[in-house]
Design a protein around this motif. Structure first.
Motif, short mmCIF file in Angstrom:
data_model
loop_
_atom_site.label_atom_id
_atom_site.label_comp_id
_atom_site.label_asym_id
_atom_site.label_seq_id
_atom_site.Cartn_x
_atom_site.Cartn_y
_atom_site.Cartn_z
N LEU A 256 0.81 -1.19 -0.16
CA LEU A 256 -0.12 -0.10 -0.06
C LEU A 256 0.91 1.18 0.07
N LEU B 294 -1.34 3.35 -5.02
CA LEU B 294 -2.73 3.21 -4.43
C LEU B 294 -3.67 4.13 -5.24
N ILE C 231 -7.16 -0.96 -3.22
CA ILE C 231 -6.46 -2.01 -2.69
C ILE C 231 -6.95 -3.31 -3.16
#
Length: 557
Positions: A359, A364, A425
């Motif tokens: 992440l 992202l 995600i």
């Protein structure tokens, strides 16, 4: 926009207003793009509405006389004004569609200060509907601010002075060991309907707060709350609480009552009306402090595509420019973050390192459909607050964990940005052949104890002020931290905050978040820049970190 208005725009674009023209019906029908019969119906309607003067002529080849009496801009203003007077904001948006030019013109024309009938009124557009202002449930950032405009407490935190000051309480004392506190109330304290706000009413509110499912742990030190006289309240605790005045400045201790199903307010404003797409606050004539400079505040849902939710278009008097001084942009005191469940798929050290590696904020954002202008309002987070640098770096030799429970559950609440990030995600996990499922909850359900299990929790927070009461409110209003193995540390953190100085309390809070961030249970992602633009005549003493002014202190120059 109606069909007739579209026809009129085409006619005005061809011939303009103020002049008489002789035209055959077939010519006008060609402009309208309809049959001659429908053209006559449209002209008759426009004539009845006094948009134009039409003198039809009978017979083939005869020319009708047309004189346009108004312009599309005036029609737009009249129609929108009628809808706004009815507070029909949903139809306003449907009326003008996604025309950015019209939206901007309407913002400049109708939003902001309205000075009518010796009253100062403010209309503020906001990107979503507002939830009910109930202090005993978790509230989002804007609702928390509006709640403080409508309700008072025994004490309150003054961000300018940086300390607790009296509100409904006139003054207070405590014994030597801080287990007995006595409060004397102001005799001028009233509900918005004029009824007295006495010690018994305060006692009922505090007891309700101590018994509320969400905030009860915050009040566990309290032993008894006694109203032994109309203006005298006694609070006793099981053990010393040196900062009880800080506790009494938090959201759940705000004072209110219900009468005939409506909330009775105690603050500078009261809730006159609240529906799905707007809220009207009126000045409280019985407020115990100085009269606010505003008489009415209307906040309504206004969500065209080009209005960013991180920009509060508060009283927009002129369009903000990119060359604004830097002091008109501030980083929020909070962030968007991920919390990994201690019983979830990524609970072990290898799983947490993998998610921390995966992440990366830029990667992202590349997976989202957020508009390009978001690049101007986002900043990469290294800690839960901008001044913290707690997030570790993981690189090289990182592999996805084996034996995952599939699909991985990603849980978040209903906010456009968070839903986009949850999807991002999911797509990043898919690149590692990890299937996932996104679960979007209502805000209140997301922050309660009775949550369904999840592996990844995606949330955000923002402190009203950088103060001990703001931290107490946030830490006690969300159940997310019960999903950590360090939840016992949080249970000991709250009492420690109430018995230490500000410096010691902030150090303890920073140490707590350093630990859970360094262990990668919490992964900060993004901060937001808060942007401010206002009418030049609109002034306030200070802004809170939400970008909203304290309407109690607003005045017009």
């Amino acid at each position: 926009m109606s069909t007739f208005e579209a026809h009129f725009r085409r006619l005005h674009a061809r011939y303009g207003a103020g002049q008489t023209h002789e035209l055959q019906m077939q010519e006008i029908a060609t402009i309208f793009g309809c049959s001659v019969r429908n053209c006559r119906i449209a002209l008759k309607k426009m004539h009845q509405e006094k948009w134009l003067d039409w003198q039809p002529q009978r017979g083939r080849g005869r020319r009708s006389r047309i004189h346009l009496l108004t312009s599309p801009e005036k029609l737009f203003s009249q129609n929108v004004n009628k809808l706004l007077e009815k507070q029909d904001y949903g139809n306003v948006l449907r009326f003008i569609g996604n025309d950015k030019y019209l939206l901007d013109r309407l913002s400049l024309w109708r939003f902001g200060v309205q000075d009518k009938s010796s009253e100062k009124r403010v209309r503020i557009p906001y990107y979503r509907n507002l939830e009910p202002l109930n202090p005993l449930v978790p509230l989002r950032r804007t609702e928390r601010h509006l709640l403080r405009q409508c309700l008072s407490g025994l004490t309150r935190y003054d961000a300018v002075q940086g300390k607790i000051v009296p509100d409904i309480a006139h003054y207070w004392t405590h014994n030597d060991d801080f287990t007995r506190w006595e409060f004397w109330l102001k005799s001028t304290a009233r509900f918005a309907d004029g009824d007295e706000l006495n010690a018994s009413a305060v006692q009922r509110c505090l007891l309700a707060a101590s018994q509320s499912p969400q905030f009860a742990p915050l009040f566990s030190p309290l032993k008894s709350i006694t109203a032994d006289a109309p203006w005298h309240l006694v609070i006793e605790t099981h053990h010393p609480v040196r900062r009880l005045d800080y506790l009494l400045a938090t959201q759940p201790t705000m004072l209110f009552d219900y009468h005939h199903g409506k909330i009775r307010c105690t603050g500078a404003f009261h809730i006159q009306e609240h529906s799905d797409n707007f809220m009207v606050l009126r000045r409280n004539e019985h407020w115990h402090q100085a009269r606010p400079g505003l008489d009415e505040i209307t906040i309504f849902t206004w969500a065209p595509e080009h209005i960013s939710m991180s920009f509060i278009p508060l009283l927009l008097g002129e369009k903000a420019q990119d060359d604004r001084p830097l002091n008109e942009r501030r980083l929020e005191q909070g962030c968007c973050f991920v919390l990994l469940d201690h019983e979830g798929a990524f609970a072990d050290d290898a799983g947490r390192r993998f998610i921390n590696y995966l992440l990366q904020p830029i990667e992202l954002l590349n997976q989202t459909q957020l508009p390009d202008e978001y690049a101007l309002i986002l900043s990469v987070a290294q800690g839960m607050l901008p001044q913290w640098n707690h997030r570790p770096v993981d690189f090289g030799g990182i592999t996805a964990p084996f034996n995952l429970r599939l699909p991985v559950i990603i849980s978040t609440f209903q906010q456009p940005e968070l839903v986009e990030l949850a999807g991002a995600i999911s797509r990043l996990l898919e690149c590692w052949h990890i299937r996932s499922e996104i679960r979007v909850e209502a805000f209140e359900r997301f922050n309660t104890q009775a949550q369904r299990p999840a592996d990844i929790w995606l949330s955000n927070f923002m402190l009203d002020t950088l103060s001990v009461p703001a931290f107490l409110e946030w830490l006690s209003s969300t159940a997310l931290f019960t999903r950590l193995p360090q939840r016992q540390n949080l249970n000991t953190l709250l009492p420690a905050i109430l018995n230490n100085s500000d410096k010691q309390a902030f150090s303890a809070i920073a140490a707590f978040f350093h630990e859970i961030t360094h262990q990668r249970y919490v992964i900060p992602l993004l901060h937001h820049w808060m942007e401010f633009a206002t009418e030049k005549s609109f002034t306030w003493r200070d802004l809170n970190t939400l970008g909203w002014p304290d309407f109690r202190q607003v005045w017009l120059e």
